[in-house]
Design a protein around this motif. Structure first.
Motif, PDB file in Angstrom:
ATOM      1  N   SER A  70      14.582   7.374  -6.484  1.00  0.00           N
ATOM      2  CA  SER A  70      14.546   6.653  -7.764  1.00  0.00           C
ATOM      3  C   SER A  70      13.720   7.818  -8.601  1.00  0.00           C
ATOM      4  O   SER A  70      12.786   8.319  -8.477  1.00  0.00           O
ATOM      5  CB  SER A  70      13.557   5.506  -7.515  1.00  0.00           C
ATOM      6  N   ASP A  71      14.084   7.835  -9.894  1.00  0.00           N
ATOM      7  CA  ASP A  71      13.694   8.722 -10.999  1.00  0.00           C
ATOM      8  C   ASP A  71      12.134   8.276 -11.301  1.00  0.00           C
ATOM      9  O   ASP A  71      11.443   9.047 -11.987  1.00  0.00           O
ATOM     10  CB  ASP A  71      14.616   8.678 -12.139  1.00  0.00           C
ATOM     11  N   ARG A  72      11.835   6.928 -11.077  1.00  0.00           N
ATOM     12  CA  ARG A  72      10.546   6.385 -11.547  1.00  0.00           C
ATOM     13  C   ARG A  72       9.598   6.930 -10.624  1.00  0.00           C
ATOM     14  O   ARG A  72       8.167   6.328 -10.766  1.00  0.00           O
ATOM     15  CB  ARG A  72      10.803   5.186 -11.947  1.00  0.00           C
ATOM     16  N   LEU A  73       9.936   7.320  -9.500  1.00  0.00           N
ATOM     17  CA  LEU A  73       8.955   7.573  -8.358  1.00  0.00           C
ATOM     18  C   LEU A  73       8.224   8.529  -8.311  1.00  0.00           C
ATOM     19  O   LEU A  73       8.817   9.866  -8.257  1.00  0.00           O
ATOM     20  CB  LEU A  73       9.704   7.445  -7.169  1.00  0.00           C
ATOM     21  N   ALA A  74       6.886   8.657  -8.490  1.00  0.00           N
ATOM     22  CA  ALA A  74       6.122  10.025  -8.503  1.00  0.00           C
ATOM     23  C   ALA A  74       6.028  10.364  -7.018  1.00  0.00           C
ATOM     24  O   ALA A  74       6.279   9.583  -6.166  1.00  0.00           O
ATOM     25  CB  ALA A  74       4.648   9.657  -9.103  1.00  0.00           C
ATOM     26  N   LEU A  75       5.378  11.724  -6.855  1.00  0.00           N
ATOM     27  CA  LEU A  75       5.533  12.139  -5.440  1.00  0.00           C
ATOM     28  C   LEU A  75       4.443  11.519  -4.612  1.00  0.00           C
ATOM     29  O   LEU A  75       4.759  11.431  -3.432  1.00  0.00           O
ATOM     30  CB  LEU A  75       4.963  13.692  -5.621  1.00  0.00           C
ATOM     31  N   LEU A  76       3.437  10.919  -5.316  1.00  0.00           N
ATOM     32  CA  LEU A  76       2.522  10.156  -4.593  1.00  0.00           C
ATOM     33  C   LEU A  76       3.132   9.069  -3.931  1.00  0.00           C
ATOM     34  O   LEU A  76       2.660   8.527  -2.538  1.00  0.00           O
ATOM     35  CB  LEU A  76       1.349   9.643  -5.377  1.00  0.00           C
ATOM     36  N   GLN A  77       3.926   8.311  -4.713  1.00  0.00           N
ATOM     37  CA  GLN A  77       4.811   7.180  -4.037  1.00  0.00           C
ATOM     38  C   GLN A  77       5.601   7.384  -2.911  1.00  0.00           C
ATOM     39  O   GLN A  77       5.786   6.825  -1.942  1.00  0.00           O
ATOM     40  CB  GLN A  77       5.558   6.515  -5.304  1.00  0.00           C
ATOM     41  N   VAL A  78       6.239   8.675  -2.825  1.00  0.00           N
ATOM     42  CA  VAL A  78       7.068   9.299  -1.802  1.00  0.00           C
ATOM     43  C   VAL A  78       6.326   9.467  -0.764  1.00  0.00           C
ATOM     44  O   VAL A  78       6.569   9.276   0.567  1.00  0.00           O
ATOM     45  CB  VAL A  78       7.838  10.684  -2.305  1.00  0.00           C
ATOM     46  N   ARG A  79       4.791  10.060  -0.972  1.00  0.00           N
ATOM     47  CA  ARG A  79       4.095  10.111   0.291  1.00  0.00           C
ATOM     48  C   ARG A  79       3.656   8.935   0.898  1.00  0.00           C
ATOM     49  O   ARG A  79       3.716   8.847   2.104  1.00  0.00           O
ATOM     50  CB  ARG A  79       2.954  10.863  -0.088  1.00  0.00           C
ATOM     51  N   ALA A  80       3.460   7.783   0.030  1.00  0.00           N
ATOM     52  CA  ALA A  80       3.002   6.366   0.651  1.00  0.00           C
ATOM     53  C   ALA A  80       4.567   5.804   1.534  1.00  0.00           C
ATOM     54  O   ALA A  80       4.259   5.181   2.584  1.00  0.00           O
ATOM     55  CB  ALA A  80       2.853   5.486  -0.700  1.00  0.00           C
ATOM     56  N   ILE A  81       5.575   6.144   1.140  1.00  0.00           N
ATOM     57  CA  ILE A  81       6.892   5.822   1.813  1.00  0.00           C
ATOM     58  C   ILE A  81       6.838   6.378   3.062  1.00  0.00           C
ATOM     59  O   ILE A  81       6.878   5.928   4.398  1.00  0.00           O
ATOM     60  CB  ILE A  81       8.149   5.894   1.040  1.00  0.00           C
ATOM     61  N   LEU A  82       6.488   7.676   3.177  1.00  0.00           N
ATOM     62  CA  LEU A  82       6.464   8.410   4.296  1.00  0.00           C
ATOM     63  C   LEU A  82       5.363   8.200   5.391  1.00  0.00           C
ATOM     64  O   LEU A  82       5.602   8.037   6.399  1.00  0.00           O
ATOM     65  CB  LEU A  82       6.394  10.097   3.930  1.00  0.00           C
ATOM     66  N   GLN A  83       4.285   7.881   4.541  1.00  0.00           N
ATOM     67  CA  GLN A  83       2.912   7.353   5.587  1.00  0.00           C
ATOM     68  C   GLN A  83       3.425   5.911   6.489  1.00  0.00           C
ATOM     69  O   GLN A  83       3.376   5.924   7.216  1.00  0.00           O
ATOM     70  CB  GLN A  83       1.937   6.994   4.546  1.00  0.00           C
ATOM     71  N   GLN A  84       4.306   5.132   5.558  1.00  0.00           N
ATOM     72  CA  GLN A  84       4.620   3.809   6.329  1.00  0.00           C
ATOM     73  C   GLN A  84       5.537   4.345   7.344  1.00  0.00           C
ATOM     74  O   GLN A  84       5.655   3.609   8.497  1.00  0.00           O
ATOM     75  CB  GLN A  84       5.766   3.004   5.239  1.00  0.00           C
ATOM     76  N   LEU A  85       6.202   5.401   7.610  1.00  0.00           N
ATOM     77  CA  LEU A  85       6.953   5.879   8.782  1.00  0.00           C
ATOM     78  C   LEU A  85       5.800   6.709   9.577  1.00  0.00           C
ATOM     79  O   LEU A  85       6.376   7.481  10.602  1.00  0.00           O
ATOM     80  CB  LEU A  85       8.175   6.665   8.124  1.00  0.00           C
TER      81      LEU A  85
END
Length: 471
Positions: free
Chosen positions: A344-359
Protein backbone atom coordinates in the motif's frame (compact mmCIF):
# COMPACT_ATOMS: atom_id res chain seq x y z
CA UNK A 1 15.10 21.35 6.38
CA UNK A 2 18.69 20.38 5.61
CA UNK A 3 18.43 17.47 8.06
CA UNK A 4 15.33 16.20 6.23
CA UNK A 5 17.12 16.47 2.87
CA UNK A 6 20.15 14.62 4.22
CA UNK A 7 17.88 11.91 5.58
CA UNK A 8 16.11 11.55 2.24
CA UNK A 9 19.49 11.41 0.45
CA UNK A 10 20.82 8.83 2.91
CA UNK A 11 17.62 6.79 2.58
CA UNK A 12 17.81 6.77 -1.26
CA UNK A 13 21.50 5.79 -1.17
CA UNK A 14 20.78 3.07 1.37
CA UNK A 15 17.80 1.82 -0.58
CA UNK A 16 19.71 1.64 -3.88
CA UNK A 17 22.66 -0.08 -2.23
CA UNK A 18 20.46 -2.66 -0.49
CA UNK A 19 18.41 -3.35 -3.59
CA UNK A 20 21.49 -3.80 -5.80
CA UNK A 21 22.61 -6.64 -3.52
CA UNK A 22 19.37 -8.57 -3.81
CA UNK A 23 18.69 -7.66 -7.44
CA UNK A 24 20.34 -10.78 -8.85
CA UNK A 25 17.93 -12.96 -6.84
CA UNK A 26 14.86 -11.07 -8.06
CA UNK A 27 16.13 -10.46 -11.59
CA UNK A 28 14.61 -13.69 -12.99
CA UNK A 29 11.16 -12.46 -11.89
CA UNK A 30 11.40 -9.18 -13.78
CA UNK A 31 10.06 -9.82 -17.25
CA UNK A 32 11.00 -7.85 -20.36
CA UNK A 33 8.34 -6.90 -22.93
CA UNK A 34 9.85 -9.56 -25.18
CA UNK A 35 9.40 -12.31 -22.55
CA UNK A 36 5.79 -11.29 -21.93
CA UNK A 37 5.06 -11.31 -25.68
CA UNK A 38 6.61 -14.77 -25.80
CA UNK A 39 4.35 -15.96 -22.93
CA UNK A 40 1.35 -14.55 -24.80
CA UNK A 41 2.31 -16.46 -27.98
CA UNK A 42 2.81 -19.72 -26.07
CA UNK A 43 -0.58 -19.19 -24.44
CA UNK A 44 -2.18 -18.76 -27.84
CA UNK A 45 -0.70 -22.09 -29.02
CA UNK A 46 -2.08 -23.86 -25.94
CA UNK A 47 -5.54 -22.37 -26.61
CA UNK A 48 -5.46 -23.83 -30.14
CA UNK A 49 -4.51 -27.24 -28.69
CA UNK A 50 -7.47 -27.12 -26.29
CA UNK A 51 -9.89 -26.30 -29.13
CA UNK A 52 -8.53 -28.93 -31.55
CA UNK A 53 -10.32 -32.28 -31.91
CA UNK A 54 -7.07 -34.28 -32.03
CA UNK A 55 -5.15 -32.28 -29.41
CA UNK A 56 -7.83 -31.48 -26.80
CA UNK A 57 -7.45 -34.69 -24.75
CA UNK A 58 -3.78 -33.99 -23.99
CA UNK A 59 -4.04 -30.16 -23.91
CA UNK A 60 -3.24 -28.45 -20.59
CA UNK A 61 -5.53 -25.46 -21.25
CA UNK A 62 -8.74 -27.48 -21.57
CA UNK A 63 -11.02 -24.92 -23.33
CA UNK A 64 -14.16 -26.68 -22.05
CA UNK A 65 -17.43 -26.02 -23.93
CA UNK A 66 -20.12 -24.58 -21.58
CA UNK A 67 -23.13 -24.76 -23.98
CA UNK A 68 -23.89 -21.12 -23.13
CA UNK A 69 -24.65 -19.88 -26.65
CA UNK A 70 -25.47 -16.22 -26.12
CA UNK A 71 -25.25 -13.35 -23.65
CA UNK A 72 -28.43 -11.79 -22.15
CA UNK A 73 -30.42 -9.60 -24.58
CA UNK A 74 -32.64 -7.83 -22.03
CA UNK A 75 -35.76 -9.92 -22.67
CA UNK A 76 -35.06 -12.23 -19.72
CA UNK A 77 -37.99 -12.33 -17.34
CA UNK A 78 -39.20 -14.49 -14.43
CA UNK A 79 -38.27 -15.97 -11.05
CA UNK A 80 -35.24 -18.24 -10.90
CA UNK A 81 -33.51 -20.25 -8.21
CA UNK A 82 -29.71 -20.25 -8.11
CA UNK A 83 -27.38 -22.48 -6.10
CA UNK A 84 -23.76 -21.57 -5.44
CA UNK A 85 -21.42 -24.35 -4.33
CA UNK A 86 -17.73 -23.59 -4.38
CA UNK A 87 -16.42 -23.77 -0.84
CA UNK A 88 -17.35 -24.43 2.78
CA UNK A 89 -20.43 -22.22 2.47
CA UNK A 90 -23.34 -22.91 0.18
CA UNK A 91 -25.80 -20.26 -1.00
CA UNK A 92 -29.37 -20.58 -2.18
CA UNK A 93 -30.80 -17.55 -4.02
CA UNK A 94 -34.13 -16.46 -5.42
CA UNK A 95 -33.48 -14.10 -8.35
CA UNK A 96 -36.38 -12.08 -9.79
CA UNK A 97 -35.51 -10.77 -13.24
CA UNK A 98 -37.85 -8.24 -14.82
CA UNK A 99 -37.59 -7.11 -18.46
CA UNK A 100 -38.98 -4.02 -20.19
CA UNK A 101 -38.14 -0.33 -19.76
CA UNK A 102 -37.45 -0.67 -16.05
CA UNK A 103 -35.26 -3.75 -16.21
CA UNK A 104 -34.38 -4.99 -12.75
CA UNK A 105 -32.81 -7.87 -10.85
CA UNK A 106 -33.93 -8.47 -7.28
CA UNK A 107 -32.16 -11.07 -5.14
CA UNK A 108 -32.88 -12.87 -1.88
CA UNK A 109 -30.41 -15.38 -0.49
CA UNK A 110 -29.47 -17.48 2.51
CA UNK A 111 -26.07 -18.94 3.35
CA UNK A 112 -25.71 -22.45 4.75
CA UNK A 113 -22.59 -24.09 6.16
CA UNK A 114 -21.37 -27.40 4.82
CA UNK A 115 -19.86 -29.36 7.72
CA UNK A 116 -16.49 -30.99 6.98
CA UNK A 117 -17.95 -34.47 7.59
CA UNK A 118 -20.48 -33.78 4.80
CA UNK A 119 -17.77 -32.41 2.45
CA UNK A 120 -15.80 -35.59 3.00
CA UNK A 121 -18.64 -38.11 3.44
CA UNK A 122 -20.68 -39.83 0.72
CA UNK A 123 -22.01 -38.10 -2.38
CA UNK A 124 -25.55 -39.00 -1.33
CA UNK A 125 -25.07 -37.26 2.05
CA UNK A 126 -23.68 -34.15 0.36
CA UNK A 127 -26.55 -33.81 -2.13
CA UNK A 128 -29.15 -34.63 0.53
CA UNK A 129 -27.66 -31.80 2.63
CA UNK A 130 -27.88 -29.42 -0.37
CA UNK A 131 -31.54 -30.35 -0.96
CA UNK A 132 -32.29 -29.94 2.76
CA UNK A 133 -30.93 -26.35 2.51
CA UNK A 134 -33.04 -25.67 -0.62
CA UNK A 135 -36.12 -26.97 1.24
CA UNK A 136 -35.43 -24.64 4.17
CA UNK A 137 -34.97 -21.68 1.78
CA UNK A 138 -38.20 -22.39 -0.15
CA UNK A 139 -40.08 -22.55 3.18
CA UNK A 140 -38.46 -19.26 4.20
CA UNK A 141 -39.55 -17.62 0.90
CA UNK A 142 -42.98 -19.33 0.92
CA UNK A 143 -42.37 -20.83 -2.54
CA UNK A 144 -42.53 -24.61 -2.01
CA UNK A 145 -45.31 -25.09 -4.56
CA UNK A 146 -43.74 -23.23 -7.51
CA UNK A 147 -41.71 -25.33 -9.98
CA UNK A 148 -38.85 -22.89 -10.49
CA UNK A 149 -36.11 -23.06 -13.15
CA UNK A 150 -32.73 -23.51 -11.44
CA UNK A 151 -29.12 -22.63 -12.25
CA UNK A 152 -26.36 -24.45 -10.36
CA UNK A 153 -23.03 -22.65 -9.95
CA UNK A 154 -20.64 -25.51 -9.34
CA UNK A 155 -17.06 -24.21 -9.07
CA UNK A 156 -15.22 -27.47 -9.66
CA UNK A 157 -13.73 -28.79 -12.92
CA UNK A 158 -16.56 -30.32 -14.98
CA UNK A 159 -16.79 -31.83 -18.41
CA UNK A 160 -20.07 -30.50 -19.80
CA UNK A 161 -21.98 -32.41 -22.47
CA UNK A 162 -24.94 -29.99 -22.54
CA UNK A 163 -26.12 -26.88 -20.66
CA UNK A 164 -27.72 -29.10 -17.98
CA UNK A 165 -25.17 -31.93 -17.74
CA UNK A 166 -21.70 -31.77 -16.17
CA UNK A 167 -19.44 -34.69 -15.26
CA UNK A 168 -17.29 -33.88 -12.21
CA UNK A 169 -13.66 -34.39 -13.26
CA UNK A 170 -12.13 -34.02 -9.80
CA UNK A 171 -12.97 -32.48 -6.43
CA UNK A 172 -10.81 -29.54 -5.24
CA UNK A 173 -10.83 -27.11 -2.25
CA UNK A 174 -11.08 -29.78 0.45
CA UNK A 175 -14.13 -31.64 -0.95
CA UNK A 176 -13.82 -35.41 -1.05
CA UNK A 177 -17.41 -36.73 -1.19
CA UNK A 178 -17.40 -40.29 -2.54
CA UNK A 179 -19.18 -41.58 -5.67
CA UNK A 180 -19.28 -38.14 -7.36
CA UNK A 181 -16.17 -37.97 -9.55
CA UNK A 182 -17.04 -39.24 -13.03
CA UNK A 183 -20.75 -38.65 -12.36
CA UNK A 184 -23.15 -36.03 -13.71
CA UNK A 185 -23.69 -33.65 -10.77
CA UNK A 186 -27.02 -32.42 -12.19
CA UNK A 187 -28.35 -36.01 -12.05
CA UNK A 188 -27.04 -36.35 -8.47
CA UNK A 189 -28.98 -33.18 -7.57
CA UNK A 190 -32.14 -34.37 -9.36
CA UNK A 191 -31.95 -37.75 -7.57
CA UNK A 192 -31.65 -36.02 -4.17
CA UNK A 193 -34.69 -33.80 -4.97
CA UNK A 194 -36.68 -36.96 -5.83
CA UNK A 195 -35.64 -38.61 -2.56
CA UNK A 196 -36.87 -35.58 -0.59
CA UNK A 197 -40.34 -35.70 -2.25
CA UNK A 198 -41.19 -32.17 -1.06
CA UNK A 199 -40.89 -29.99 -4.15
CA UNK A 200 -40.03 -30.03 -7.85
CA UNK A 201 -37.36 -27.97 -9.61
CA UNK A 202 -36.42 -27.62 -13.27
CA UNK A 203 -32.58 -27.80 -13.38
CA UNK A 204 -31.76 -25.83 -16.54
CA UNK A 205 -28.05 -25.07 -16.30
CA UNK A 206 -24.82 -25.99 -14.58
CA UNK A 207 -22.58 -22.92 -14.42
CA UNK A 208 -18.88 -22.23 -13.91
CA UNK A 209 -18.13 -19.08 -11.84
CA UNK A 210 -16.13 -17.41 -14.65
CA UNK A 211 -19.13 -17.75 -16.98
CA UNK A 212 -21.42 -16.33 -14.28
CA UNK A 213 -19.06 -13.34 -14.00
CA UNK A 214 -19.17 -12.74 -17.76
CA UNK A 215 -22.99 -13.01 -17.90
CA UNK A 216 -23.56 -10.65 -14.95
CA UNK A 217 -21.46 -7.97 -16.65
CA UNK A 218 -22.97 -8.68 -20.09
CA UNK A 219 -26.42 -7.93 -18.65
CA UNK A 220 -25.20 -4.38 -17.89
CA UNK A 221 -22.84 -4.04 -20.85
CA UNK A 222 -23.54 -6.03 -24.07
CA UNK A 223 -19.91 -5.73 -25.27
CA UNK A 224 -18.84 -8.01 -22.39
CA UNK A 225 -17.79 -11.33 -23.93
CA UNK A 226 -14.98 -12.35 -21.57
CA UNK A 227 -15.02 -13.34 -17.89
CA UNK A 228 -11.98 -13.33 -15.57
CA UNK A 229 -11.54 -14.58 -12.01
CA UNK A 230 -8.39 -13.18 -10.38
CA UNK A 231 -8.70 -14.15 -6.73
CA UNK A 232 -7.66 -17.16 -4.66
CA UNK A 233 -7.60 -19.02 -7.98
CA UNK A 234 -7.32 -17.80 -11.56
CA UNK A 235 -9.42 -18.66 -14.63
CA UNK A 236 -11.12 -17.10 -17.65
CA UNK A 237 -13.85 -17.74 -20.22
CA UNK A 238 -14.85 -16.05 -23.49
CA UNK A 239 -17.20 -16.33 -26.46
CA UNK A 240 -15.50 -18.45 -29.15
CA UNK A 241 -16.71 -19.08 -32.71
CA UNK A 242 -18.46 -22.48 -32.92
CA UNK A 243 -16.47 -23.36 -36.06
CA UNK A 244 -13.23 -23.20 -34.00
CA UNK A 245 -14.52 -25.48 -31.21
CA UNK A 246 -13.75 -28.82 -32.83
CA UNK A 247 -14.84 -30.80 -29.76
CA UNK A 248 -18.52 -29.83 -30.31
CA UNK A 249 -20.69 -30.41 -33.38
CA UNK A 250 -21.99 -27.39 -35.30
CA UNK A 251 -20.41 -24.39 -37.01
CA UNK A 252 -23.01 -21.67 -36.51
CA UNK A 253 -22.77 -18.86 -33.96
CA UNK A 254 -20.67 -18.76 -30.80
CA UNK A 255 -20.30 -20.60 -27.52
CA UNK A 256 -18.71 -19.63 -24.24
CA UNK A 257 -15.55 -21.63 -23.51
CA UNK A 258 -14.36 -22.20 -19.92
CA UNK A 259 -10.60 -22.11 -20.43
CA UNK A 260 -9.43 -23.62 -17.11
CA UNK A 261 -6.30 -21.58 -17.82
CA UNK A 262 -4.64 -22.20 -14.43
CA UNK A 263 -3.10 -25.39 -15.86
CA UNK A 264 -1.16 -23.47 -18.55
CA UNK A 265 2.46 -24.62 -18.24
CA UNK A 266 1.68 -28.06 -16.78
CA UNK A 267 3.31 -29.54 -19.91
CA UNK A 268 6.60 -27.75 -19.15
CA UNK A 269 6.13 -24.85 -21.60
CA UNK A 270 6.79 -22.27 -18.83
CA UNK A 271 9.72 -24.05 -17.19
CA UNK A 272 12.28 -21.57 -18.55
CA UNK A 273 10.60 -18.65 -16.71
CA UNK A 274 9.74 -20.48 -13.48
CA UNK A 275 12.20 -19.82 -10.65
CA UNK A 276 13.54 -21.99 -7.81
CA UNK A 277 10.95 -20.23 -5.62
CA UNK A 278 8.08 -21.31 -7.90
CA UNK A 279 9.40 -24.87 -7.81
CA UNK A 280 9.55 -24.84 -3.99
CA UNK A 281 5.94 -23.58 -3.80
CA UNK A 282 4.84 -26.29 -6.24
CA UNK A 283 6.63 -29.05 -4.30
CA UNK A 284 4.94 -27.97 -1.04
CA UNK A 285 1.45 -27.80 -2.60
CA UNK A 286 -1.37 -30.36 -2.49
CA UNK A 287 -1.31 -30.77 -6.29
CA UNK A 288 2.37 -30.87 -7.28
CA UNK A 289 3.01 -30.37 -10.99
CA UNK A 290 -0.48 -29.03 -11.62
CA UNK A 291 -1.94 -25.52 -12.09
CA UNK A 292 1.54 -24.06 -12.64
CA UNK A 293 0.33 -20.79 -14.21
CA UNK A 294 -2.20 -20.31 -11.40
CA UNK A 295 0.64 -20.83 -8.90
CA UNK A 296 2.47 -17.85 -10.42
CA UNK A 297 -0.44 -15.43 -10.56
CA UNK A 298 -3.22 -16.23 -8.07
CA UNK A 299 -3.86 -15.05 -4.53
CA UNK A 300 -3.56 -18.49 -2.99
CA UNK A 301 0.17 -18.69 -3.78
CA UNK A 302 1.71 -15.19 -3.93
CA UNK A 303 2.39 -14.97 -0.18
CA UNK A 304 4.04 -18.39 -0.28
CA UNK A 305 6.35 -17.29 -3.14
CA UNK A 306 7.34 -14.26 -1.04
CA UNK A 307 8.04 -16.51 1.97
CA UNK A 308 10.35 -18.74 -0.11
CA UNK A 309 12.30 -15.68 -1.31
CA UNK A 310 12.58 -14.25 2.23
CA UNK A 311 13.97 -17.57 3.51
CA UNK A 312 16.58 -17.63 0.73
CA UNK A 313 17.62 -14.00 1.30
CA UNK A 314 17.85 -14.59 5.06
CA UNK A 315 20.06 -17.66 4.52
CA UNK A 316 22.32 -15.49 2.38
CA UNK A 317 22.55 -12.91 5.18
CA UNK A 318 20.61 -10.08 3.47
CA UNK A 319 17.65 -10.13 5.86
CA UNK A 320 16.79 -10.42 9.56
CA UNK A 321 20.52 -10.59 10.52
CA UNK A 322 20.63 -14.03 8.92
CA UNK A 323 18.21 -15.48 11.49
CA UNK A 324 15.29 -17.55 10.13
CA UNK A 325 12.51 -17.39 12.72
CA UNK A 326 10.31 -20.42 13.44
CA UNK A 327 7.37 -18.41 12.09
CA UNK A 328 9.02 -17.90 8.71
CA UNK A 329 9.52 -21.67 8.46
CA UNK A 330 5.73 -22.19 8.60
CA UNK A 331 4.13 -22.90 5.20
CA UNK A 332 1.32 -20.46 4.42
CA UNK A 333 2.16 -18.03 7.25
CA UNK A 334 2.82 -15.15 4.82
CA UNK A 335 -0.71 -14.53 3.56
CA UNK A 336 -1.47 -12.60 0.38
CA UNK A 337 -3.30 -9.96 2.43
CA UNK A 338 0.11 -9.07 3.95
CA UNK A 339 1.39 -8.39 0.41
CA UNK A 340 -1.53 -6.03 -0.19
CA UNK A 341 -0.87 -4.23 3.11
CA UNK A 342 2.90 -3.96 2.64
CA UNK A 343 2.54 -2.66 -0.93
CA UNK A 344 0.00 0.00 0.00
CA UNK A 345 1.39 3.41 -1.02
CA UNK A 346 0.13 4.92 2.21
CA UNK A 347 2.17 2.56 4.38
CA UNK A 348 5.32 3.92 6.02
CA UNK A 349 8.28 1.64 6.73
CA UNK A 350 7.41 1.62 10.43
CA UNK A 351 4.06 0.04 9.58
CA UNK A 352 5.79 -2.53 7.37
CA UNK A 353 7.94 -3.38 10.39
CA UNK A 354 4.79 -3.73 12.51
CA UNK A 355 3.34 -6.27 10.04
CA UNK A 356 6.62 -8.21 10.03
CA UNK A 357 6.60 -8.15 13.84
CA UNK A 358 3.14 -9.80 13.82
CA UNK A 359 4.86 -12.58 11.88
CA UNK A 360 7.49 -12.91 14.58
CA UNK A 361 10.12 -11.21 12.41
CA UNK A 362 12.35 -8.68 14.17
CA UNK A 363 13.11 -6.33 11.30
CA UNK A 364 15.19 -3.21 10.75
CA UNK A 365 14.26 -0.41 8.33
CA UNK A 366 16.64 -1.98 5.78
CA UNK A 367 14.74 -5.28 6.10
CA UNK A 368 11.46 -3.48 5.52
CA UNK A 369 12.79 -1.90 2.30
CA UNK A 370 13.84 -5.32 0.98
CA UNK A 371 10.58 -7.05 1.98
CA UNK A 372 8.57 -4.31 0.27
CA UNK A 373 10.67 -4.76 -2.89
CA UNK A 374 10.19 -8.56 -2.84
CA UNK A 375 6.41 -8.22 -2.46
CA UNK A 376 6.27 -5.68 -5.30
CA UNK A 377 8.30 -7.91 -7.61
CA UNK A 378 6.15 -10.98 -6.99
CA UNK A 379 2.80 -9.23 -7.43
CA UNK A 380 4.02 -7.27 -10.47
CA UNK A 381 5.05 -10.50 -12.20
CA UNK A 382 1.66 -12.06 -11.31
CA UNK A 383 -0.24 -9.14 -12.86
CA UNK A 384 1.95 -9.17 -15.97
CA UNK A 385 1.63 -12.87 -16.79
CA UNK A 386 -2.10 -12.76 -16.04
CA UNK A 387 -2.19 -9.83 -18.50
CA UNK A 388 -0.31 -11.89 -21.11
CA UNK A 389 -3.02 -14.57 -20.90
CA UNK A 390 -5.80 -12.02 -21.25
CA UNK A 391 -4.03 -10.31 -24.17
CA UNK A 392 -3.90 -13.67 -25.98
CA UNK A 393 -7.67 -14.08 -25.45
CA UNK A 394 -8.77 -10.64 -26.69
CA UNK A 395 -6.37 -10.72 -29.65
CA UNK A 396 -7.75 -14.12 -30.69
CA UNK A 397 -11.32 -12.73 -30.55
CA UNK A 398 -10.18 -9.81 -32.76
CA UNK A 399 -8.62 -12.19 -35.30
CA UNK A 400 -11.66 -14.53 -35.17
CA UNK A 401 -13.81 -11.62 -36.31
CA UNK A 402 -11.38 -10.35 -38.94
CA UNK A 403 -11.15 -6.91 -37.30
CA UNK A 404 -8.32 -4.36 -37.45
CA UNK A 405 -9.54 -3.01 -34.12
CA UNK A 406 -11.67 -4.62 -31.39
CA UNK A 407 -13.70 -2.89 -28.68
CA UNK A 408 -14.52 -5.38 -25.93
CA UNK A 409 -15.42 -5.55 -22.24
CA UNK A 410 -14.05 -8.06 -19.73
CA UNK A 411 -16.10 -8.86 -16.62
CA UNK A 412 -13.83 -9.37 -13.60
CA UNK A 413 -14.25 -10.84 -10.14
CA UNK A 414 -11.80 -11.93 -7.44
CA UNK A 415 -10.19 -10.59 -4.29
CA UNK A 416 -6.69 -10.17 -5.76
CA UNK A 417 -8.03 -7.92 -8.52
CA UNK A 418 -10.36 -6.00 -6.21
CA UNK A 419 -8.20 -5.61 -3.08
CA UNK A 420 -4.52 -5.52 -4.08
CA UNK A 421 -3.32 -1.89 -4.43
CA UNK A 422 -1.49 -2.33 -7.80
CA UNK A 423 -2.51 -5.65 -9.40
CA UNK A 424 -5.41 -4.34 -11.52
CA UNK A 425 -3.45 -1.35 -12.84
CA UNK A 426 -0.38 -3.41 -13.87
CA UNK A 427 -2.62 -6.15 -15.32
CA UNK A 428 -4.56 -3.62 -17.45
CA UNK A 429 -1.34 -1.93 -18.59
CA UNK A 430 0.07 -5.31 -19.72
CA UNK A 431 -3.05 -6.14 -21.73
CA UNK A 432 -2.89 -2.71 -23.40
CA UNK A 433 0.78 -3.10 -24.36
CA UNK A 434 0.51 -6.72 -25.55
CA UNK A 435 -2.76 -6.32 -27.49
CA UNK A 436 -2.51 -2.77 -28.91
CA UNK A 437 -5.26 -3.38 -31.50
CA UNK A 438 -7.80 -4.14 -28.76
CA UNK A 439 -9.53 -1.47 -26.73
CA UNK A 440 -10.47 -3.34 -23.54
CA UNK A 441 -12.78 -2.06 -20.81
CA UNK A 442 -12.74 -3.87 -17.46
CA UNK A 443 -15.98 -4.10 -15.52
CA UNK A 444 -16.26 -5.38 -11.94
CA UNK A 445 -18.81 -8.14 -11.55
CA UNK A 446 -21.32 -8.01 -8.75
CA UNK A 447 -22.30 -11.54 -7.72
CA UNK A 448 -21.58 -13.57 -10.83
CA UNK A 449 -22.14 -16.86 -9.06
CA UNK A 450 -25.71 -15.91 -8.02
CA UNK A 451 -27.05 -13.35 -10.47
CA UNK A 452 -24.95 -14.84 -13.31
CA UNK A 453 -26.34 -18.34 -12.71
CA UNK A 454 -29.91 -16.98 -12.85
CA UNK A 455 -29.18 -15.08 -16.09
CA UNK A 456 -27.67 -18.19 -17.72
CA UNK A 457 -30.80 -20.11 -16.65
CA UNK A 458 -33.01 -17.38 -18.14
CA UNK A 459 -31.06 -17.42 -21.43
CA UNK A 460 -31.22 -21.25 -21.36
CA UNK A 461 -35.02 -21.16 -20.96
CA UNK A 462 -35.25 -18.75 -23.92
CA UNK A 463 -33.03 -21.04 -26.03
CA UNK A 464 -35.15 -24.06 -25.11
CA UNK A 465 -38.37 -22.29 -26.16
CA UNK A 466 -36.81 -21.31 -29.49
CA UNK A 467 -35.72 -24.90 -30.17
CA UNK A 468 -39.19 -26.19 -29.21
CA UNK A 469 -40.76 -23.77 -31.77
CA UNK A 470 -38.38 -24.93 -34.48
CA UNK A 471 -39.25 -28.61 -34.05
Amino acid sequence: MIAAQLLAYYFTELKDDQLKKIDKYLYSMRFSDETLRDVMNRFRREMENGLGRDTSTTATVKMLPTFVRSIPDGSENGDFLALDLGGTNFRVLLVKIRSGKRRSVEMHNKIYAIPIEVMQGTGEELFDHIVHCISDFLDYMGMKSARLPLGFTFSFPCHQTSLDAGILVTWTKGFKATDCEGEDVVELLRDAIKRKEEFELDVVAIVNDTVGTMMTCAYEEPTCEVGLIAGTGSNACYMEEMKNIETVDGNEGRMCVNMEWGAFGDNGCLDDIRTQYDQAVDENSLNEGKQRYEKMCSGMYLGEIVRQILIDLTKRGFLFRGQISETLKTTGIFETKFLSQIESDRLALLQVRAILQQLGLDSTCDDSIIVKEVCGTVSRRAAQICGAGMAAVVDKIRENRGLDHLDITVGVDGTLYKLHPHFSRIFQQSVKELAPKCDVTFLLSEDGSGKGAALITAVGCRQRELEAQQH
